[in-house]
Design a protein around this motif. Sequence first.
Motif, short mmCIF file in Angstrom:
data_model
loop_
_atom_site.label_atom_id
_atom_site.label_comp_id
_atom_site.label_asym_id
_atom_site.label_seq_id
_atom_site.Cartn_x
_atom_site.Cartn_y
_atom_site.Cartn_z
N UNK A 46 10.57 2.51 18.33
CA UNK A 46 8.83 2.32 18.43
C UNK A 46 8.62 3.01 16.56
N UNK A 47 9.57 3.85 16.33
CA UNK A 47 9.24 4.56 14.97
C UNK A 47 9.63 3.77 14.15
N UNK A 48 10.96 2.22 14.36
CA UNK A 48 11.57 1.27 13.35
C UNK A 48 10.32 0.71 12.79
N UNK A 49 9.62 0.35 14.54
CA UNK A 49 8.12 -0.67 14.39
C UNK A 49 6.95 -0.04 13.49
N UNK A 50 6.61 0.77 13.46
CA UNK A 50 5.48 1.80 12.51
C UNK A 50 5.64 1.18 10.93
N UNK A 51 7.41 1.40 10.58
CA UNK A 51 8.02 1.58 9.54
C UNK A 51 7.97 0.76 9.29
N UNK A 52 7.95 -0.77 9.11
CA UNK A 52 8.17 -1.85 9.03
C UNK A 52 6.93 -2.62 8.44
N UNK A 53 5.57 -1.87 9.85
CA UNK A 53 4.35 -2.56 9.95
C UNK A 53 3.60 -2.45 9.06
N UNK A 54 3.98 -0.76 8.20
CA UNK A 54 3.44 0.11 7.08
C UNK A 54 4.37 -0.48 6.06
N UNK A 55 5.10 -0.95 5.79
CA UNK A 55 5.67 -1.51 4.23
C UNK A 55 5.86 -2.34 4.85
N UNK A 56 4.96 -3.80 5.57
CA UNK A 56 4.01 -4.95 5.13
C UNK A 56 2.60 -4.37 4.60
N UNK A 57 2.07 -3.43 5.34
CA UNK A 57 0.44 -3.40 4.96
C UNK A 57 0.03 -2.94 4.12
N UNK A 58 1.08 -2.16 3.21
CA UNK A 58 0.91 -1.57 1.79
C UNK A 58 1.84 -3.04 1.57
N UNK A 59 2.47 -3.72 1.19
CA UNK A 59 3.07 -4.57 -0.20
C UNK A 59 1.97 -5.50 -0.06
N UNK A 60 1.41 -5.90 1.20
CA UNK A 60 0.61 -7.41 2.12
C UNK A 60 -1.04 -6.84 0.45
N UNK A 61 -2.04 -5.04 1.13
CA UNK A 61 -2.61 -5.17 0.67
C UNK A 61 -2.48 -4.68 -0.97
N UNK A 62 -1.52 -4.33 -1.51
CA UNK A 62 -1.05 -4.12 -2.40
C UNK A 62 -1.22 -5.84 -3.71
N UNK A 63 -0.33 -6.89 -2.90
CA UNK A 63 -0.61 -7.61 -3.92
C UNK A 63 -2.17 -8.02 -4.13
N UNK A 64 -3.02 -7.80 -2.63
CA UNK A 64 -4.43 -8.34 -2.67
C UNK A 64 -5.55 -7.62 -3.66
N UNK A 65 -4.85 -6.25 -3.03
CA UNK A 65 -6.16 -5.31 -4.12
C UNK A 65 -5.95 -5.46 -5.88
N UNK A 66 -4.66 -6.27 -6.36
CA UNK A 66 -4.09 -6.40 -7.20
C UNK A 66 -4.58 -7.78 -8.17
N UNK A 67 -4.78 -9.07 -7.26
CA UNK A 67 -5.84 -10.34 -7.35
C UNK A 67 -6.89 -9.98 -7.71
N UNK A 68 -7.56 -8.42 -6.84
CA UNK A 68 -8.66 -8.73 -6.60
C UNK A 68 -9.54 -7.68 -7.94
N UNK A 69 -8.35 -6.89 -8.94
CA UNK A 69 -9.08 -5.98 -9.80
C UNK A 69 -9.04 -7.45 -11.02
N UNK A 70 -8.44 -8.10 -10.93
CA UNK A 70 -8.09 -9.50 -12.28
C UNK A 70 -9.42 -9.78 -12.27
N UNK A 71 -10.06 -9.25 -13.85
CA UNK A 71 -10.85 -10.35 -14.37
C UNK A 71 -10.96 -10.56 -15.67
N UNK A 72 -11.81 -11.64 -16.14
CA UNK A 72 -11.88 -11.46 -17.39
C UNK A 72 -13.21 -10.99 -17.58
#
Length: 234
Positions: A46-72
């Motif tokens: 269960x802890x392993x599943x939580x860890x991988x979910x946390x890593x996935x969400x962090x990376x996915x949201x980090x990439x999404x926010x990085x793309x959203x913050x880019x503006x000319x």
Amino acid sequence: MLYTQADSLAVAQDAAANAEQPVEKTLSIWELLTSGGLGGQLIMIVLGILFFVAIYIFIERLLALKAASKIDKSFMNQIRDHVVHRRFDSAKLLCQHTNSPVSRLVEKGISRIGKPLADINTAIENAGKLEIYSLEKNVSILATISGAGPMIGFLGTVYGMVLAFHEIASGGGQIELDVLASGIYTAMTTTVVGLIIGIFAYISYNYLVVKTDKIINQMEVTATEFLDLLNDPV
């Protein structure tokens, strides 16, 4: 013959000395994680599943926010030029080609030009709420994991301690200390893993919240600038 006997005696003494030295017990990380019995292993899964979910969400949201913050930086200057010269179609096209929350807010406002300013403001606010919801997608799961991880780990420790004391009771108080110690440090492993996961999720959550707040502030500034432009386009 005497020399041979002396030689044999020295060898025997060395062997006895080596036999008396305690053998250092080593334990791999994998053995430590999987040596808690069936219940401990289930908690580790269960802890392993939580860890991988946390890593996935962090990376996915980090990439999404990085793309959203880019503006000319010249985006609003171009929008101002198009609106002043009433080239609304060109302004919409520019917004469509600039894939960001800010450009979508401006596009929503441009599509309402000609209506009362209050209606335009309401349309931009509603679009902003949708953008904020999109930016904060799944981030709350990290907050949940940051609290649930340590608690699940502590549950594993309590479970392990119950088993250890059960062994003492079953052995009539004659259990060996090394067996008890082994059960205790195995039980404590779940708490360590749970704390590591909780700390990672907590730091990740706060970092993403800060990034999201910066984008939201950028959206608010742009919306205000756009409304000011409609008030006085010249």
